[in-house]
Design a protein around this motif. Structure first.
Motif, short mmCIF file in Angstrom:
data_model
loop_
_atom_site.label_atom_id
_atom_site.label_comp_id
_atom_site.label_asym_id
_atom_site.label_seq_id
_atom_site.Cartn_x
_atom_site.Cartn_y
_atom_site.Cartn_z
N ALA A 179 -2.62 5.48 5.25
CA ALA A 179 -2.14 6.72 5.26
C ALA A 179 -2.74 7.15 6.85
O ALA A 179 -1.97 8.04 7.54
N SER A 201 -2.34 13.90 -6.35
CA SER A 201 -2.57 12.83 -5.35
C SER A 201 -1.65 12.90 -4.28
O SER A 201 -0.55 12.79 -4.31
N GLN A 225 -8.25 12.65 0.43
CA GLN A 225 -7.96 11.37 -0.08
C GLN A 225 -7.43 10.37 1.05
O GLN A 225 -7.54 9.43 0.96
N GLY A 226 -6.20 10.88 1.77
CA GLY A 226 -5.79 10.24 2.75
C GLY A 226 -6.84 9.67 3.67
O GLY A 226 -6.51 8.62 4.32
N ASP A 274 -1.81 12.10 0.36
CA ASP A 274 -2.70 11.16 1.48
C ASP A 274 -2.39 12.27 2.72
O ASP A 274 -3.20 12.51 3.48
N GLU A 281 0.86 -1.15 -0.03
CA GLU A 281 0.19 -0.13 0.01
C GLU A 281 0.84 1.30 -0.03
O GLU A 281 1.94 1.12 0.71
N THR A 282 0.62 2.11 -0.79
CA THR A 282 1.38 3.48 -0.79
C THR A 282 0.72 4.69 -0.24
O THR A 282 -0.66 4.76 -0.21
N VAL A 283 1.63 5.41 0.63
CA VAL A 283 1.12 6.64 1.38
C VAL A 283 1.71 7.72 0.95
O VAL A 283 3.21 7.65 0.89
N LYS A 324 -9.43 8.16 3.43
CA LYS A 324 -9.88 7.06 2.89
C LYS A 324 -8.81 5.88 2.55
O LYS A 324 -8.98 4.74 2.53
N ASN A 325 -7.63 6.21 3.09
CA ASN A 325 -6.56 5.49 2.82
C ASN A 325 -6.09 4.79 4.34
O ASN A 325 -5.40 5.66 5.13
N GLN A 326 -6.47 3.76 4.87
CA GLN A 326 -6.11 3.44 6.09
C GLN A 326 -4.75 3.22 6.31
O GLN A 326 -4.31 3.48 7.55
#
Length: 257
Positions: free
Chosen positions: A230, A73, A223-224, A75, A24-26, A226-228
């Motif tokens: 991040a 993009s 956006q971040g 996070d 996964e990318t942060v 929604k990114n667990q």
């Protein structure tokens, strides 16, 4: 099965089971003055979480905020001032409840270690006559360090005396490089940046009363949120004792309360 076919099957299996394939990318956008600290913290976090890839992007807070506002993009945003964070709130890229003021810094005057000039950081000192050549700092209308510098120079009554001798740079790290190369005789940066160089010295500390508090806020972008991955990395930056030690190692003060 032929050896070559068997090799391809085995290689495919390795690739499919590789953690990096599913990493996964942060992406964290951070002020240039945070380069060393965030780089170290990112590496530490990746060592502990091999399924996470941290992608830092460093530049002046103004540049980063404009990129996020334009749809880049990202996070996390770690700014060197509150103004650009507030700008992203207005543009609905960050929610106000996500902002956490985290670090403090100081504004300092730097010069080459060879320089023997004496600078008195007070209004009764004729700063413009105390050195030859140019003064470098961040662009005063956008780069946080430059905005703080303008406030201090104005507060001390030095700004008008320096007309035509101020070079605006795109970040504090650029200012540092200009002074290191001797292209500017003096510069205004954060204490943490001055401490990174063996080619410059701190020639004075601007009184805190001459500029707004230098506060570094961090926030998840929409956006971040929604990114667990991040969310967890943001928590690590803010609460991990190791992360706090790294910030202090590079000269940052932790904001209390």
């Amino acid at each position: 099965m032929r050896k070559m076919d068997l090799f391809k099957v085995l290689l495919t299996g390795v690739l499919l089971t590789s953690p990096m394939l599913y990493a996964e990318t942060v992406k964290i956008y951070a002020a240039a003055s945070l380069t060393n600290a965030i780089t170290d913290i990112s590496r530490l976090y990746e060592q502990q979480h091999q399924d996470i890839q941290i992608v830092p992007v460093f530049a002046a807070s103004s540049v980063l905020a404009k990129q996020i506002a334009a749809g880049a993009s990202s996070d996390l945003f770690f700014s060197a001032d509150l103004d650009w964070m507030n700008d992203l709130i207005k543009k609905q890229k960050i929610q106000i409840g996500q902002i956490r003021p985290m670090l403090l810094n100081e504004l300092v005057l730097i010069s080459s270690i060879q320089q023997k000039n004496h600078f008195k950081m007070s209004a009764d000192f004729n700063f413009a006559k105390a050195f030859q050549g140019y003064l470098c700092t961040g662009q005063m209308e956008s780069v946080p360090a430059g905005k703080y510098a303008k406030q201090s120079l104005t507060g001390l009554g030095w700004l008008n005396q320096l007309r035509g001798r101020i070079v605006g740079t795109d970040s504090v790290r650029s200012t540092l490089a200009f002074v290191e190369r001797g292209e500017c005789q003096v510069g205004i940066v954060y204490r943490t940046d001055a401490l990174m160089s063996k080619k410059v010295k701190i020639s004075g500390v601007f009184p805190a009363r001459t500029h707004r508090p230098i506060v570094y806020p961090i926030a998840l972008t929409r956006q971040g949120q929604k990114n667990q991955a991040a969310v967890q990395f943001s928590k690590f930056i803010q609460t991990s004792p190791r992360a706090r030690q790294i910030f202090q190692k590079y000269g940052f003060k932790l904001k209390v309360g």
